[in-house]
Design a protein around this motif. Structure first.
Motif, short mmCIF file in Angstrom:
data_model
loop_
_atom_site.label_atom_id
_atom_site.label_comp_id
_atom_site.label_asym_id
_atom_site.label_seq_id
_atom_site.Cartn_x
_atom_site.Cartn_y
_atom_site.Cartn_z
N GLU A 9 0.83 -1.20 0.00
CA GLU A 9 0.00 0.00 0.00
C GLU A 9 0.86 1.26 0.00
N PHE A 12 2.41 1.73 -3.45
CA PHE A 12 1.41 2.20 -4.41
C PHE A 12 1.16 3.69 -4.24
N THR A 17 1.80 4.19 -8.91
CA THR A 17 1.72 3.16 -9.93
C THR A 17 0.25 2.82 -10.13
N PRO A 19 -2.91 0.51 -10.86
CA PRO A 19 -3.12 -0.89 -10.47
C PRO A 19 -2.82 -1.88 -11.58
N TRP A 20 -3.24 -1.60 -12.80
CA TRP A 20 -3.05 -2.56 -13.89
C TRP A 20 -1.59 -2.69 -14.33
N LEU A 22 0.67 -3.31 -12.04
CA LEU A 22 1.23 -4.21 -11.02
C LEU A 22 0.94 -5.66 -11.40
N PHE A 25 -1.86 -7.43 -9.40
CA PHE A 25 -3.18 -6.90 -9.74
C PHE A 25 -3.64 -7.49 -11.09
N ARG A 26 -2.77 -7.43 -12.09
CA ARG A 26 -3.11 -7.97 -13.42
C ARG A 26 -3.46 -9.45 -13.33
#
Length: 160
Positions: A9, A12, A17, A19-20, A22, A25-26
């Protein structure tokens, strides 16, 4: 929250960055997409039997554990008692499931498949297995085992 979660967290927020961008996350989005696609494919496959995935979940669990209590079934399916109280009467009306009182505890209701319910569940299970086999043929046995092991580890982390 553990240290890894806090670090993720903080990273981020500090780097902004998206989310997509990371990998975790992807990859999680890929898992979520597969789940949504699976529900669509399986729902369509169950259509000719006149049941939905939620019905199948109930029937298959009672088939696997005859005499299961309503409470245990709700816990196993990760749903509330209200969801069970909506599904079970419908399955009873269709004469697929019977609710019987427990012999030792009058407050407990146990669930049993009727012969019609068992026959329908067997057909649905055959569809379930065939669809899983078709879906998973893109993976080798080793890859399939690896995916299963990884998902069990993720589930264990979520449960703790």
């Amino acid at each position: 929250m553990n240290k890894k979660q806090e670090a993720a967290e903080t990273s981020f927020v500090e780097t902004q960055t998206l989310p997509w961008d990371l990998p975790r996350f992807r990859n999680w989005i890929a898992v979520a997409r597969i789940h949504a696609l699976w529900k669509k494919v399986f729902s369509e496959a169950l259509g000719p039997l006149g049941i939905q995935v939620a019905h199948y979940d109930v029937l298959a669990n009672i088939f696997h554990t005859p005499g299961l209590t309503q409470q245990a079934l709700a816990e196993k399916l990760l749903v509330g008692r209200s969801a069970m109280s909506m599904l079970l009467p419908e399955l009873e009306r269709r004469e697929l499931v019977e609710r019987r009182g427990d012999e030792t505890d009058r407050r407990v209701r146990r669930l049993w498949l009727t012969p019609t319910g068992e026959a329908l569940t067997r057909k649905a299970m055959a569809i379930h297995v065939a669809r899983i086999e078709a879906m998973m043929t893109v993976l080798s046995d080793a890859e399939c085992d690896a995916v299963g092991e990884m998902m069990r580890r993720v589930a264990k982390a979520l449960e703790s």
